[in-house]
Motif scaffolding. Structure first.
Motif, mmCIF file in Angstrom:
data_model
loop_
_atom_site.group_PDB
_atom_site.id
_atom_site.type_symbol
_atom_site.label_atom_id
_atom_site.label_comp_id
_atom_site.label_asym_id
_atom_site.label_seq_id
_atom_site.Cartn_x
_atom_site.Cartn_y
_atom_site.Cartn_z
ATOM 1 N N HIS A 140 42.687 37.971 35.895
ATOM 2 C CA HIS A 140 41.973 37.181 34.885
ATOM 3 C C HIS A 140 42.729 37.082 33.567
ATOM 4 O O HIS A 140 42.406 36.255 32.737
ATOM 5 N N LYS A 141 43.720 37.952 33.334
ATOM 6 C CA LYS A 141 44.396 37.991 32.029
ATOM 7 C C LYS A 141 44.996 36.643 31.624
ATOM 8 O O LYS A 141 45.113 36.351 30.448
ATOM 9 N N GLY A 154 37.944 48.081 31.334
ATOM 10 C CA GLY A 154 39.025 48.732 30.602
ATOM 11 C C GLY A 154 38.732 48.487 29.132
ATOM 12 O O GLY A 154 37.896 49.154 28.526
ATOM 13 N N GLY A 155 39.370 47.472 28.552
ATOM 14 C CA GLY A 155 38.951 47.014 27.228
ATOM 15 C C GLY A 155 37.634 46.269 27.340
ATOM 16 O O GLY A 155 36.815 46.248 26.427
ATOM 17 N N GLY A 156 37.441 45.639 28.506
ATOM 18 C CA GLY A 156 36.160 44.991 28.777
ATOM 19 C C GLY A 156 36.180 43.476 28.849
ATOM 20 O O GLY A 156 35.122 42.848 28.811
ATOM 21 N N SER A 157 37.368 42.855 29.012
ATOM 22 C CA SER A 157 37.384 41.390 28.954
ATOM 23 C C SER A 157 36.924 40.713 30.242
ATOM 24 O O SER A 157 36.215 39.709 30.185
ATOM 25 N N ASN A 158 37.282 41.265 31.406
ATOM 26 C CA ASN A 158 36.798 40.604 32.631
ATOM 27 C C ASN A 158 35.289 40.822 32.763
ATOM 28 O O ASN A 158 34.570 39.943 33.239
ATOM 29 N N SER A 207 42.644 42.210 25.262
ATOM 30 C CA SER A 207 41.284 42.439 25.726
ATOM 31 C C SER A 207 40.318 42.286 24.554
ATOM 32 O O SER A 207 40.745 42.064 23.423
ATOM 33 N N SER A 222 38.726 41.279 39.545
ATOM 34 C CA SER A 222 39.544 40.880 38.391
ATOM 35 C C SER A 222 41.011 40.640 38.724
ATOM 36 O O SER A 222 41.678 39.863 38.049
HETATM 37 C C1 LIG Z 1 44.005 44.538 32.663
HETATM 38 C C2 LIG Z 1 43.127 44.544 33.827
HETATM 39 C C3 LIG Z 1 41.798 45.036 33.740
HETATM 40 C C4 LIG Z 1 41.235 45.687 32.511
HETATM 41 O O1 LIG Z 1 41.078 44.850 31.414
HETATM 42 P P1 LIG Z 1 39.640 44.333 30.932
HETATM 43 O O2 LIG Z 1 39.925 43.796 29.569
HETATM 44 O O3 LIG Z 1 38.709 45.482 30.927
HETATM 45 O O4 LIG Z 1 39.219 43.284 31.882
HETATM 46 C C5 LIG Z 1 40.998 44.934 34.868
HETATM 47 N N1 LIG Z 1 41.459 44.430 36.023
HETATM 48 C C6 LIG Z 1 42.728 43.972 36.138
HETATM 49 C C7 LIG Z 1 43.168 43.420 37.458
HETATM 50 C C8 LIG Z 1 43.593 44.006 35.060
HETATM 51 O O5 LIG Z 1 44.844 43.557 35.197
#
Ligand SMILES: *Cc1c(COP(=O)(O)O)cnc(C)c1O
Length: 392
Positions: free
Chosen positions: A84-85, A230-234, A188, A377
């Motif tokens: 998703h990044k 993680g940071g929480g973006s997905n 994120s 994700s």
């Molecule tokens: C970077 C990453 C995450 C963690 O980032 P979030 O900001 O929490 O989404 C989760 N899944 C994948 C596959 C990633 O590459």
């Protein structure tokens, strides 16, 4: 500033005075572009023709039969660069162009965000420099190679623990010195306002598509949506569209590492003494820290979840109890990684496997016609080297 970017007591702007004009400019531009036809159509073009949106919503027959509920995956793993990044990287890179900036900088830990930014930089013809801890450079040779091939320069950071948080500090320092020419592309929903809201804006397409897709196949809302944090973006990306629908339960899954009691984990929210409210990298949120306020070392099998802080909006969503946060350990995650690969022919990223692990654990509490959506994700190709020693 039009808004202070507060999520109640969380969020905000905790930066040196010199960065305030850049953050104000960013907020103003974002507010304008959110409803700008040309910007949105260019972004949609990029997301559809380049990144591969919309991503499918895949029904998992085999896993569903096994676990006695209806499991769907939102397939962010199928996007260009494998996660998703890229949604956020393309969004911010395009925004940087509208700001008239010629240069992108970013931080990266395992290199996944660095690769997404280098990709967006190449596509949109922006000079790109990626800060990366020297320890991480050593550990992530393949992603360093990818970034270089994509035309970015990788800048080693030798301070502190020589990992992600030091790379963020260095990127912030660079930005302070070069705000006129440079956009800092944060990865994120972290950092000072407007970053958490801006990144949510670029990731919320995940939830918008999911809602449309689930209504098409099931003609109703899901009962449960699960995402790793993680940071929480997905997680915010898929949750946001459903926050108002109180019937949809939302679950965020953090990295339980070797177990919470072991102290080797990255769970900011589990009941332990380490996760407390603090200020880090420009925002107020839950941070893993010792009793003196020093940042704790974190650990997870999944590099993307291995971070000491969580996006400020998640701190509010936890406090308001709209989202339930839990964790999966490395061990549970490995089982889920294997299970999804074998049952559905889909190798998940270790990060995403945390969300799958939660569903496997929670299955006995679920009903046969419960509809569950897991945000997948990313894909697991990047993790195979690491798993070679673990899978027999
Ligand atoms: C970077 C990453 C995450 C963690 O980032 P979030 O900001 O929490 O989404 C989760 N899944 C994948 C596959 C990633 O590459």
């Amino acid at each position: 500033m039009k808004s202070l970017g507060k999520f109640d007591e969380f969020g905000g702007i905790f930066v040196p005075e010199t960065l305030m004009p850049a953050l104000e400019e960013l907020e103003e531009t974002l507010l304008k572009l959110k409803t700008d036809k040309k910007f949105n159509s260019e972004l949609m073009q990029l997301l559809e023709k380049y990144a591969g949106r919309p991503t499918p919503l895949t029904f998992c027959e085999n896993l569903s039969r096994k676990l006695c509920c209806k499991i769907y995956l939102k397939r962010e793993d199928l996007l260009h660069t494998g996660a998703h990044k890229i949604n956020n990287a393309l969004g911010q890179a395009l925004l940087a162009k509208y700001l008239g900036k010629k240069r992108l900088i970013a931080e990266t830990g395992a290199g996944q965000h660095g690769v997404a930014v280098a990709t967006a930089g190449a596509k949109l013809d922006l000079q790109t420099e990626i800060y990366m801890g020297s320890k991480d450079i050593e550990r992530q040779k393949l992603n360093v190679l990818r970034m270089k091939l994509l035309g970015a320069s990788v800048k080693p950071v030798n301070s502190g623990s020589k990992t992600l948080k030091d790379a963020i500090n260095e990127a912030l320092r660079d930005w302070t010195a070069n705000v006129n020419t440079t956009h800092y592309l944060l990865g994120s929903v972290l950092g000072p306002h407007p970053y958490p809201s801006m990144i949510k804006f670029f990731q919320s397409i995940i939830g918008k598509e999911t809602k449309k897709q689930i209504l098409e196949v099931e003609n109703r809302q899901p009962d449960l949506i699960v995402a790793c944090v993680g940071g929480g973006s997905n997680a915010i990306g898929i949750f946001d569209e459903f926050i108002k629908d109180k019937t949809v339960r939302l679950i965020g899954v953090e990295a339980g590492g070797a177990g919470i009691k072991s102290g080797s984990h990255a769970s900011r929210f589990s009941d332990n003494l380490l996760g407390r409210v603090g200020i880090i990298h420009g925002t107020k949120t839950y941070v893993l820290q010792d009793k003196f306020g020093q940042i704790s070392n974190t650990y997870s099998i999944a590099a993307g979840l291995d971070y000491c802080a969580v996006g400020p909006e998640h701190s509010l969503l936890r406090q308001s109890k709209r989202v339930t946060y839990t964790y999966a350990t490395d061990k549970e995650t490995i089982e889920a990684f294997k299970a999804l690969s074998k049952e559905e022919g889909i190798i998940p990223a270790l990060e995403s496997a945390h969300a799958v692990a939660y569903v496997i654990k929670a299955a006995k509490t679920l009903k046969k016609d419960d509809i569950i959506v897991i945000n997948l994700s990313g894909r697991g190709d990047k993790d195979l080297d690491q798993m070679e020693h673990i899978i027999k």
